[in-house]
Design a protein around this motif. Structure first.
Motif, PDB file in Angstrom:
ATOM      1  N   THR A   1       0.688  -1.462   0.325  1.00 43.99           N
ATOM      2  CA  THR A   1       0.539  -0.649  -0.050  1.00 43.99           C
ATOM      3  C   THR A   1       0.721   1.189   0.113  1.00 43.99           C
ATOM      4  O   THR A   1       0.610   2.479  -0.289  1.00 43.99           O
ATOM      5  CB  THR A   1      -0.760   0.433   1.462  1.00 43.99           C
ATOM      6  N   ASN A   2       1.789   1.699   0.942  1.00 50.11           N
ATOM      7  CA  ASN A   2       2.591   2.261   1.406  1.00 50.11           C
ATOM      8  C   ASN A   2       3.233   3.092  -0.027  1.00 50.11           C
ATOM      9  O   ASN A   2       3.950   4.032  -0.772  1.00 50.11           O
ATOM     10  CB  ASN A   2       2.762   2.368   2.245  1.00 50.11           C
TER      11      ASN A   2
ATOM     12  N   ALA B   1       1.128   4.250  -2.724  1.00 50.33           N
ATOM     13  CA  ALA B   1       0.713   5.167  -2.792  1.00 50.33           C
ATOM     14  C   ALA B   1       2.532   6.364  -2.984  1.00 50.33           C
ATOM     15  O   ALA B   1       2.142   7.942  -3.311  1.00 50.33           O
ATOM     16  CB  ALA B   1       0.496   5.592  -1.086  1.00 50.33           C
TER      17      ALA B   1
ATOM     18  N   GLU C   1       8.254  -2.156   2.260  1.00 56.05           N
ATOM     19  CA  GLU C   1       7.000  -1.311   3.056  1.00 56.05           C
ATOM     20  C   GLU C   1       6.797  -0.695   3.755  1.00 56.05           C
ATOM     21  O   GLU C   1       6.537   0.240   3.721  1.00 56.05           O
ATOM     22  CB  GLU C   1       6.028  -2.391   2.550  1.00 56.05           C
TER      23      GLU C   1
ATOM     24  N   GLU D   1       6.040   3.194   4.752  1.00 53.34           N
ATOM     25  CA  GLU D   1       5.044   3.403   5.428  1.00 53.34           C
ATOM     26  C   GLU D   1       5.458   4.688   6.784  1.00 53.34           C
ATOM     27  O   GLU D   1       4.281   5.545   6.360  1.00 53.34           O
ATOM     28  CB  GLU D   1       4.105   2.448   6.507  1.00 53.34           C
TER      29      GLU D   1
ATOM     30  N   VAL E   1       5.652   7.941   4.080  1.00 53.21           N
ATOM     31  CA  VAL E   1       4.438   8.505   4.195  1.00 53.21           C
ATOM     32  C   VAL E   1       3.722   9.424   5.190  1.00 53.21           C
ATOM     33  O   VAL E   1       3.229  10.342   5.269  1.00 53.21           O
ATOM     34  CB  VAL E   1       3.465   7.308   3.719  1.00 53.21           C
ATOM     35  N   LYS E   2       4.118   8.734   6.714  1.00 53.98           N
ATOM     36  CA  LYS E   2       3.247   9.627   8.123  1.00 53.98           C
ATOM     37  C   LYS E   2       4.246  10.892   8.129  1.00 53.98           C
ATOM     38  O   LYS E   2       3.786  11.244   8.542  1.00 53.98           O
ATOM     39  CB  LYS E   2       3.952   8.254   8.825  1.00 53.98           C
TER      40      LYS E   2
ATOM     41  N   SER F   1       3.536  13.029   6.173  1.00 57.45           N
ATOM     42  CA  SER F   1       1.705  13.473   6.457  1.00 57.45           C
ATOM     43  C   SER F   1       1.187  13.706   7.670  1.00 57.45           C
ATOM     44  O   SER F   1       0.087  14.521   8.018  1.00 57.45           O
ATOM     45  CB  SER F   1       0.896  12.089   6.171  1.00 57.45           C
TER      46      SER F   1
END
Length: 279
Positions: free
Chosen positions: A150-151, A154, A237, A241, A244-245, A248
């Protein structure tokens, strides 16, 4: 009606390892619906162990390319349209062993994929990358794994789609990354999956890297065994993640692992970093 494969084959060690990896990927959330696929090149000993369970060989099918260094080899592979979450419930219906012919240009099913199932539509991509990684690692690499991490996906929307940009972002997001994949990662721009074009583009990256990222699609990794290949995907991954965090949080990156820090990690752990990705 087609005779069902002997269930005893499912107790073989390499089959159990394959099934576990499929389920581990499902539990990570990387295999929605029938997404993702896995293949494994058997050793000669494993072929001998599995041979008593082979059924009547089925029809030959063209790979689409000729892979002479894989001639006569056998591969355990997930099925087209099959769900990773179901592999553990009924292996013979969802995975199967395929044999390549003496030219490395055709395959046929010898065990599993019951009920008329076929290998994943990305089987040619797997085979081309098995060929490349076998040559690049002197035969050591046997696992090719594709998942929808997923990440990682992204990040393909926000990072430049270059090997350097992705490698640096991942290296700097988790200290273990330069040790696990010191050569970096390759990036393949978006392409229609399942065809020869994406297979060739990925194979080119895998001449240098253990892993390639497919833009807006997922992750493609290799390894000598199930633990190493899954661990590579998991590490990439996890690092994605973290990145991405951080993005964010909306504060920008205030501090990170510097290039000199990366060099220090490489020195202490005895790995050779891809210097072209360092400033």
């Amino acid at each position: 009606m087609e005779k069902r494969s002997d269930k005893a084959a499912e107790s073989l060690g390499f089959v159990q390892g394959f099934v576990r990896m499929c389920n581990d990927g499902w539990l990570q959330g990387w295999h929605e619906r029938n997404g993702g696929n896995l293949s494994y090149r058997l050793t000669n000993q494993e072929v001998a162990e599995a041979r008593p369970y082979f059924g009547e060989p089925r029809s030959w099918h063209e790979v689409g390319v000729e892979l002479p260094n894989l001639a006569g080899e056998y591969f355990l592979v997930t099925g087209s349209g099959k769900y990773m979450r179901n592999v553990i419930l009924d292996p013979a219906a969802n995975i199967g062993i395929c044999e390549l012919d003496e030219s490395g240009s055709r395959w046929r099913i010898v065990w599993g994929l019951d009920g008329g199932a076929r290998p994943t539509s990305e089987f040619p991509t797997h085979l081309m990358n098995h060929s490349v990684r076998k040559q690049a690692t002197d035969g050591a690499n046997r696992v090719i794994y594709h998942c929808h991490a997923t990440n990682v996906i992204a990040l393909t929307y926000v990072l430049p789609l270059t090997d350097r940009d992705f490698s640096r972002a991942l290296w700097q997001s988790a200290t273990e990354c330069p040790v696990v994949f010191p050569e970096g990662v390759g990036v393949v721009e978006w392409m229609v999956p399942g065809g020869v074009d994406i297979a060739r583009a990925t194979s080119k990256k895998m001449e240098t890297y253990q892993a390639a990222i497919w833009a807006q699609h997922g992750l493609f990794v290799s390894g000598p065994d199930f633990d190493t290949a899954f661990g590579l995907a998991h590490t990439i991954e996890k690092s994605a993640e973290i990145y991405v965090k951080v993005l964010s949080c909306g504060q920008g990156i205030r501090q990170t692992i510097t290039d000199d820090d990366l060099r220090a990690i490489a020195h202490d752990f005895g790995v050779t970093l891809n210097e072209s990705f360092l400033d």
